[in-house]
Scaffold this active site. Structure first.
Site, PDB file in Angstrom:
ATOM      1  NE  ARG A  50      -2.516   1.049   3.557  1.00 55.49           N
ATOM      2  CZ  ARG A  50      -3.267   1.109   4.652  1.00 55.49           C
ATOM      3  NH1 ARG A  50      -4.593   0.921   4.606  1.00 55.49           N
ATOM      4  NH2 ARG A  50      -2.806   1.031   5.735  1.00 55.49           N
ATOM      5  NE  ARG A 103       9.509  20.618 -12.833  1.00 52.03           N
ATOM      6  CZ  ARG A 103       9.158  21.386 -13.586  1.00 52.03           C
ATOM      7  NH1 ARG A 103       9.306  20.954 -15.028  1.00 52.03           N
ATOM      8  NH2 ARG A 103       8.823  22.596 -13.417  1.00 52.03           N
ATOM      9  CE  LYS A 150      -2.109   4.914   6.664  1.00 55.40           C
ATOM     10  NZ  LYS A 150      -3.235   5.472   7.350  1.00 55.40           N
ATOM     11  CD  GLU A 183     -11.932   6.321   6.022  1.00 53.42           C
ATOM     12  OE1 GLU A 183     -11.207   5.255   6.149  1.00 53.42           O
ATOM     13  OE2 GLU A 183     -11.282   7.134   5.183  1.00 53.42           O
TER      14      GLU A 183
HETATM   15  N1  PXG Z   1      -8.966   5.097   7.510  1.00 56.17           N
HETATM   16  C1  PXG Z   1      -8.005   5.908   7.686  1.00 56.17           C
HETATM   17  C2  PXG Z   1      -8.501   7.374   7.096  1.00 56.17           C
HETATM   18  C3  PXG Z   1      -6.910   5.656   8.253  1.00 56.17           C
HETATM   19  O1  PXG Z   1      -6.082   6.623   8.262  1.00 56.17           O
HETATM   20  C4  PXG Z   1      -7.751   3.446   8.493  1.00 56.17           C
HETATM   21  C5  PXG Z   1      -8.749   3.767   7.911  1.00 56.17           C
HETATM   22  C6  PXG Z   1      -7.284   1.961   8.865  1.00 56.17           C
HETATM   23  O2  PXG Z   1      -6.574   1.517   8.076  1.00 56.17           O
HETATM   24  P1  PXG Z   1      -5.622   0.004   8.317  1.00 56.17           P
HETATM   25  O3  PXG Z   1      -4.950  -0.463   7.114  1.00 56.17           O
HETATM   26  O4  PXG Z   1      -4.814   0.693   9.454  1.00 56.17           O
HETATM   27  O5  PXG Z   1      -6.669  -1.019   8.968  1.00 56.17           O
HETATM   28  C7  PXG Z   1      -6.700   4.367   8.441  1.00 56.17           C
HETATM   29  C8  PXG Z   1      -5.252   4.079   9.127  1.00 56.17           C
HETATM   30  C9  PXG Z   1      -4.305   7.530  14.563  1.00 56.17           C
HETATM   31  C10 PXG Z   1      -3.730   6.930  13.080  1.00 56.17           C
HETATM   32  O6  PXG Z   1      -3.383   8.217  15.364  1.00 56.17           O
HETATM   33  C11 PXG Z   1      -4.600   6.129  12.582  1.00 56.17           C
HETATM   34  C12 PXG Z   1      -4.196   5.696  11.208  1.00 56.17           C
HETATM   35  C13 PXG Z   1      -2.974   5.929  10.715  1.00 56.17           C
HETATM   36  C14 PXG Z   1      -2.216   6.667  11.168  1.00 56.17           C
HETATM   37  C15 PXG Z   1      -2.672   7.360  12.609  1.00 56.17           C
HETATM   38  O7  PXG Z   1      -5.653   7.237  14.801  1.00 56.17           O
HETATM   39  N2  PXG Z   1      -4.994   5.003  10.484  1.00 56.17           N
END
Ligand code: PXG
Length: 292
Positions: A50, A103, A150, A183
């Site tokens: 990812r 760039r 991300k 979400e």
């Molecule tokens: N939705 C979003 C917007 C995320 O950022 C998830 C879903 C869950 O994805 P995974 O692959 O982890 O199951 C995320 C990921 C925090 C924090 O501090 C949370 C994420 C990343 C960084 C920090 O809550 N979540």
């Protein structure tokens, strides 16, 4: 603590990035949050894939091959002697000038890996379940900044988090531009209705969460039908159970949304079953590493 910065493991106080880094100036970069449980890095391949997909989408070259990235992540965990860890991989465009033009960063990306611990919420919330609230800030449009990327630009989510906190809640429910459930600020959402699981489809303003996919796999194994389906707030309100999924938060029961009790107002049976199975899986699956 040792932090990986561009190939070197540095003491935390020496781990520094330029103020001209476009990750800092513009949020120009991508990241991953990964967990290790009992010397097993959970879903490492999926997280690395990812990360590379996010980077590809924003035309950011990753300076390492995937196998070297895996090595760097494991080396960083080992350097910090962590049996259980939360790992943050941050790749930014690197040092440029005060203009947007990527760039100017001349392909000098900055790669940082931090291995630490994190627990987002007190244990009690996991046992009793969380109350959440719908927030005004909607999820980014897929054709603006696609939530599948991300990216280091998390202002969309941070604004939602601020709104939730200002309303007296720990987490906010984000809708997409059409008003459908998307979400939370860092977690995907599931509801249970009549023994079946429902979660919004990818690209209804949601990140394709790796924990979300794991839960869908668990449901298959437990013979619980799991559906990707658009959800309105009404459908959320009348669901029997609900829970959130994310690497950082793990699995979190939701017991109230916008003042409406979900089911009995306590973590549901199917939610608890899936939480137990998730715990089992994280104990036995993953990329193993040794600590000296
Ligand atoms: N939705 C979003 C917007 C995320 O950022 C998830 C879903 C869950 O994805 P995974 O692959 O982890 O199951 C995320 C990921 C925090 C924090 O501090 C949370 C994420 C990343 C960084 C920090 O809550 N979540």
């Amino acid at each position: 603590m040792k932090v990986y910065v561009n190939g070197k493991l540095l003491d935390k106080r020496d781990a520094k990035v330029s103020v001209f880094d476009h990750g800092y100036l513009y949020g120009d970069g991508v990241f991953e949050g990964i967990r290790a449980y009992n010397k097993l890095v959970f879903k490492l391949k999926e997280h690395i894939d990812r990360l590379y997909e996010s980077a590809h989408s924003i035309m950011l070259d990753v300076p390492l091959a995937k196998s070297k990235m895996q090595e760097a992540i494991i080396k960083t965990i080992q350097a910090n002697k962590l049996k259980d860890a939360y790992i943050r991989v941050v790749l930014s465009r690197g040092e440029g000038d005060l203009g947007l033009d990527p760039r100017k960063c001349k392909g000098r990306q900055t790669l940082v890996i931090i291995a630490d611990k994190i627990s987002l919420y007190p244990k009690e919330v996991y046992q009793k379940g969380m109350k959440i609230v719908t927030v005004p800030t909607m999820r980014n449009l897929c054709e603006a900044v696609n939530p599948q990327i991300k990216s280091l630009n998390y202002l969309n989510n941070i604004l939602a988090k601020i709104e939730a906190i200002n309303s007296g809640y720990q987490e906010g429910l984000m809708l997409d531009h059409l008003g459908y459930v998307a979400e939370c600020t860092g977690e995907n959402i599931f509801v249970v209705k009549n023994g079946q699981l429902y979660t919004p489809p990818q690209c209804m303003g949601t990140l394709r969460g790796i924990t979300r996919d794991t839960v869908i796999d668990i449901a298959k194994k437990l013979k619980i039908p799991a559906n990707e389906h658009v959800l309105t707030r009404h459908e959320f309100y009348i669901s029997d159970e609900s829970f959130l999924t994310g690497t950082a938060a793990e699995l979190m029961p939701v017991v109230e949304v916008d003042g409406r009790k979900i089911g009995t107002g306590k973590p549901g049976k199917i939610t608890q079953k899936i939480m137990e199975e998730f715990k089992k899986i994280t104990k036995k699956e993953g990329v193993r590493y040794e600590l000296g």
